[in-house]
Motif scaffolding. Structure first.
Motif, PDB file in Angstrom:
ATOM      1  N   LYS A 217      -2.708  -4.273  -0.847  1.00  0.00           N
ATOM      2  CA  LYS A 217      -2.032  -4.261  -0.526  1.00  0.00           C
ATOM      3  C   LYS A 217      -0.930  -2.388  -1.088  1.00  0.00           C
ATOM      4  O   LYS A 217      -1.020  -1.956  -0.299  1.00  0.00           O
ATOM      5  CB  LYS A 217      -0.670  -5.075   0.844  1.00  0.00           C
ATOM      6  N   HIS A 218      -1.269  -2.101  -2.049  1.00  0.00           N
ATOM      7  CA  HIS A 218      -1.186  -1.420  -2.576  1.00  0.00           C
ATOM      8  C   HIS A 218      -1.641  -0.025  -2.441  1.00  0.00           C
ATOM      9  O   HIS A 218      -0.950   0.817  -2.747  1.00  0.00           O
ATOM     10  CB  HIS A 218      -1.128  -1.998  -4.444  1.00  0.00           C
ATOM     11  N   GLU A 219      -2.654   0.087  -2.329  1.00  0.00           N
ATOM     12  CA  GLU A 219      -3.878   0.717  -2.199  1.00  0.00           C
ATOM     13  C   GLU A 219      -2.766   1.995  -0.724  1.00  0.00           C
ATOM     14  O   GLU A 219      -2.664   2.760  -0.687  1.00  0.00           O
ATOM     15  CB  GLU A 219      -4.908   0.718  -2.359  1.00  0.00           C
ATOM     16  N   LEU A 220      -2.817   1.088   0.166  1.00  0.00           N
ATOM     17  CA  LEU A 220      -2.618   0.819   1.184  1.00  0.00           C
ATOM     18  C   LEU A 220      -0.753   2.175   1.617  1.00  0.00           C
ATOM     19  O   LEU A 220      -0.462   3.234   1.973  1.00  0.00           O
ATOM     20  CB  LEU A 220      -3.160  -0.088   2.363  1.00  0.00           C
ATOM     21  N   ALA A 221      -0.258   1.388   0.501  1.00  0.00           N
ATOM     22  CA  ALA A 221       1.419   1.397   0.421  1.00  0.00           C
ATOM     23  C   ALA A 221       1.168   2.851   0.050  1.00  0.00           C
ATOM     24  O   ALA A 221       2.002   3.840   0.236  1.00  0.00           O
ATOM     25  CB  ALA A 221       1.602   0.171  -0.343  1.00  0.00           C
ATOM     26  N   LYS A 222       0.030   2.939  -1.062  1.00  0.00           N
ATOM     27  CA  LYS A 222       0.435   4.504  -1.929  1.00  0.00           C
ATOM     28  C   LYS A 222       0.206   5.565  -0.554  1.00  0.00           C
ATOM     29  O   LYS A 222       0.331   6.870  -0.759  1.00  0.00           O
ATOM     30  CB  LYS A 222      -0.344   4.747  -2.267  1.00  0.00           C
ATOM     31  N   LYS A 223      -0.991   4.899  -0.044  1.00  0.00           N
ATOM     32  CA  LYS A 223      -1.264   6.644   0.572  1.00  0.00           C
ATOM     33  C   LYS A 223      -0.725   6.572   2.204  1.00  0.00           C
ATOM     34  O   LYS A 223      -0.467   7.877   2.211  1.00  0.00           O
ATOM     35  CB  LYS A 223      -2.634   5.816   1.641  1.00  0.00           C
ATOM     36  N   VAL A 224       0.805   6.256   2.526  1.00  0.00           N
ATOM     37  CA  VAL A 224       1.333   6.096   3.488  1.00  0.00           C
ATOM     38  C   VAL A 224       2.518   6.634   2.952  1.00  0.00           C
ATOM     39  O   VAL A 224       3.695   7.008   3.463  1.00  0.00           O
ATOM     40  CB  VAL A 224       1.426   4.654   4.463  1.00  0.00           C
ATOM     41  N   GLY A 225       3.248   6.416   1.939  1.00  0.00           N
ATOM     42  CA  GLY A 225       3.880   7.706   1.137  1.00  0.00           C
ATOM     43  C   GLY A 225       4.677   7.086  -0.207  1.00  0.00           C
ATOM     44  O   GLY A 225       5.374   7.780  -0.352  1.00  0.00           O
ATOM     45  N   ALA A 226       4.021   5.408  -0.886  1.00  0.00           N
ATOM     46  CA  ALA A 226       5.144   5.063  -1.968  1.00  0.00           C
ATOM     47  C   ALA A 226       4.197   5.880  -3.599  1.00  0.00           C
ATOM     48  O   ALA A 226       2.798   6.459  -3.457  1.00  0.00           O
ATOM     49  CB  ALA A 226       4.391   3.302  -1.721  1.00  0.00           C
ATOM     50  N   THR A 227       5.516   6.403  -3.879  1.00  0.00           N
ATOM     51  CA  THR A 227       4.522   6.891  -5.316  1.00  0.00           C
ATOM     52  C   THR A 227       4.159   5.561  -6.315  1.00  0.00           C
ATOM     53  O   THR A 227       3.501   6.233  -7.497  1.00  0.00           O
ATOM     54  CB  THR A 227       5.722   7.445  -5.854  1.00  0.00           C
ATOM     55  N   HIS A 228       4.887   4.187  -6.377  1.00  0.00           N
ATOM     56  CA  HIS A 228       4.001   3.097  -7.164  1.00  0.00           C
ATOM     57  C   HIS A 228       4.563   1.980  -6.913  1.00  0.00           C
ATOM     58  O   HIS A 228       4.423   1.937  -5.812  1.00  0.00           O
ATOM     59  CB  HIS A 228       5.590   3.313  -8.417  1.00  0.00           C
ATOM     60  N   ALA A 229       3.081   1.213  -6.752  1.00  0.00           N
ATOM     61  CA  ALA A 229       3.946  -0.014  -6.346  1.00  0.00           C
ATOM     62  C   ALA A 229       3.603  -1.163  -7.472  1.00  0.00           C
ATOM     63  O   ALA A 229       2.539  -0.677  -9.260  1.00  0.00           O
ATOM     64  CB  ALA A 229       1.866  -0.413  -5.769  1.00  0.00           C
ATOM     65  N   CYS A 230       4.183  -2.101  -7.307  1.00  0.00           N
ATOM     66  CA  CYS A 230       3.725  -3.656  -8.862  1.00  0.00           C
ATOM     67  C   CYS A 230       3.797  -4.609  -7.452  1.00  0.00           C
ATOM     68  O   CYS A 230       4.441  -4.548  -6.924  1.00  0.00           O
ATOM     69  CB  CYS A 230       4.720  -3.268  -9.785  1.00  0.00           C
ATOM     70  N   THR A 231       3.081  -5.859  -8.161  1.00  0.00           N
ATOM     71  CA  THR A 231       3.582  -7.054  -7.862  1.00  0.00           C
ATOM     72  C   THR A 231       5.314  -7.494  -7.724  1.00  0.00           C
ATOM     73  O   THR A 231       5.525  -7.183  -9.390  1.00  0.00           O
ATOM     74  CB  THR A 231       2.372  -8.077  -8.704  1.00  0.00           C
ATOM     75  N   PRO A 232       5.660  -8.850  -7.856  1.00  0.00           N
ATOM     76  CA  PRO A 232       7.141  -9.660  -7.975  1.00  0.00           C
ATOM     77  C   PRO A 232       6.576  -9.397 -10.000  1.00  0.00           C
ATOM     78  O   PRO A 232       7.839  -9.126 -10.321  1.00  0.00           O
ATOM     79  CB  PRO A 232       7.329 -10.067  -7.350  1.00  0.00           C
ATOM     80  N   ASP A 233       5.807  -9.838 -10.379  1.00  0.00           N
ATOM     81  CA  ASP A 233       6.401 -10.475 -11.869  1.00  0.00           C
ATOM     82  C   ASP A 233       6.372  -8.955 -12.517  1.00  0.00           C
ATOM     83  O   ASP A 233       6.884  -8.798 -13.931  1.00  0.00           O
ATOM     84  CB  ASP A 233       5.530 -11.534 -12.131  1.00  0.00           C
ATOM     85  N   GLN A 234       6.109  -7.941 -12.563  1.00  0.00           N
ATOM     86  CA  GLN A 234       6.358  -6.760 -12.677  1.00  0.00           C
ATOM     87  C   GLN A 234       7.387  -5.632 -12.822  1.00  0.00           C
ATOM     88  O   GLN A 234       7.862  -4.925 -12.782  1.00  0.00           O
ATOM     89  CB  GLN A 234       4.978  -5.895 -12.481  1.00  0.00           C
ATOM     90  N   LEU A 235       8.166  -6.291 -11.845  1.00  0.00           N
ATOM     91  CA  LEU A 235       9.226  -5.625 -10.991  1.00  0.00           C
ATOM     92  C   LEU A 235      10.103  -4.634 -12.084  1.00  0.00           C
ATOM     93  O   LEU A 235      10.852  -3.811 -12.320  1.00  0.00           O
ATOM     94  CB  LEU A 235       9.778  -6.339 -10.515  1.00  0.00           C
TER      95      LEU A 235
END
Length: 361
Positions: A217-235
């Motif tokens: 899901k991270h790629e689409l999140a970045k497509k619509v506006g997220a500048t970064h993405a991670c999983t909860p254990d990478q928070l």
């Protein structure tokens, strides 16, 4: 008339049938031919009993269509108008409406537990989810539940505005009032989570972190506006890298789980705002300490239906879409038919799909 019926909580399959009829249109009612309706996680919550509804019930609350009949006292719309369904109609007279919080009005929601709008099998009454039941070809709603929209907006985009967009973008603009240049963390990258991300982008946030355990899901999140993405254990690493260890100005929970609320709490800086957007279960307790609530200085805000006044916000979001500021097409994973609803629900349970849209003829 065709529709999809849930007989009992926990049923494996919806009963898709063609013998529904509607109750008569009253003087303040509107009958709408549904053209498009979303398959939303809140619908799944009705099927599982997380969101209680009277039974049997036709699910569906995120919809758009064309007015085919109006009651004698209705002046807000007329036959032929394109409308978005508002699943929380505001009565205009209760204390919440009077103080400017129409999204908290429960007048018609409570009536929906007592008034069956459908009949099947010739005589058996059926309810509509939240008084709607958009998983049927036609519905009858109070006039406040049908909000006129520009006919240039496609029905599937209008349907998304009816719930997912208003809930997510509204949480950013109306509830949190995100400031330009701020930092935002969003826990959950489903349809509403992506709407929160888009709202943060429109509001001018400069750092937007999408948090979801499914890296797909991270790629689409970045497509619509997220500048970064991670999983909860990478928070924790992301907090250090993106905020210097302070945390984000705003943390949005868009899952409906206490664990996700705690992740949003963890992501938010001291003195920041934690916004609860997801619809959770009544027995899911959030384990916050009294010490932390006071000394961390964080504000917990709930955002029901994006804090929206839909008479203002539906047209506003439609204009954002028309101006190219909201990417609604990317949020639609597939367009399906009513006959495919059981497969769509199964896919929603799997967690990989975003918004599946049922298109009616």
């Amino acid at each position: 008339m065709r529709g999809a019926l849930l007989h009992a909580v926990g049923d494996d399959k919806l009963d898709i049938r063609d013998d529904f009829t509607l109750t008569p249109v009253g003087p303040t009612d509107v009958r709408v031919k549904i053209k498009a309706t979303g398959v939303c996680h809140s619908d799944l919550s009705v099927l599982t009993g997380v969101l209680p509804m009277p039974l049997p019930v036709i699910p569906g609350h995120e919809g758009a269509g064309e007015v085919v009949e109006v009651g004698a006292n209705v002046t807000s719309v007329q036959p032929g108008d394109h409308v978005i369904i508002n699943w929380t109609p505001a009565c205009g007279d209760c204390p919440n409406c009077i103080v400017g919080q129409p999204n908290l009005c429960t007048t018609y929601v409570m009536k929906s537990f007592m008034e069956a709008r459908f009949v099947y099998g010739g005589q058996t009454p059926a309810f509509g989810m939240a008084g709607c039941g958009t998983w049927a070809e036609e519905i009858v709603v109070p006039w406040q539940g049908a909000i006129k929209v520009d006919p240039e907006v496609p029905y599937e985009a209008a349907a998304l505005i009816g719930c997912g967009i208003t809930t997510g973008v509204g949480a950013v603009i109306n509830t949190a009032k995100v400031r330009p240049g701020s930092t935002v963390a969003v826990v959950g990258c489903g349809g509403v989570g992506l709407s929160v991300i888009q709202g943060a982008r429109v509001s001018g946030a400069t750092t937007i972190l999408a948090i979801d355990p499914l890296e797909s899901k991270h790629e689409l999140a970045k497509k619509v506006g997220a500048t970064h993405a991670c999983t909860p254990d990478q928070l924790m690493d992301a907090i250090g890298t993106l905020t210097g260890g302070q945390g984000f100005d705003y943390g949005f929970e868009v899952v409906g789980k206490s664990a996700a609320i705690m992740t949003a709490w963890q992501a938010t800086r001291r003195g920041g705002d934690v916004i609860v957007v997801g619809a959770g279960a009544m027995d899911d307790q959030v384990p916050l300490t009294a010490f932390g609530l006071l000394f961390e200085g964080k504000n917990i805000l709930s955002s029901l239906y994006g804090g929206a006044d839909v008479r203002r916000d539906f047209p506003f979001f439609a204009n954002l879409y028309k101006a190219g500021k909201l990417d609604l097409e990317s949020m639609i994973s597939s367009r399906i038919r009513l006959a495919d609803l059981n497969d769509a629900v199964a896919a929603l349970r799997g967690g990989e799909v975003l918004r599946q849209i049922v298109m009616f003829d």
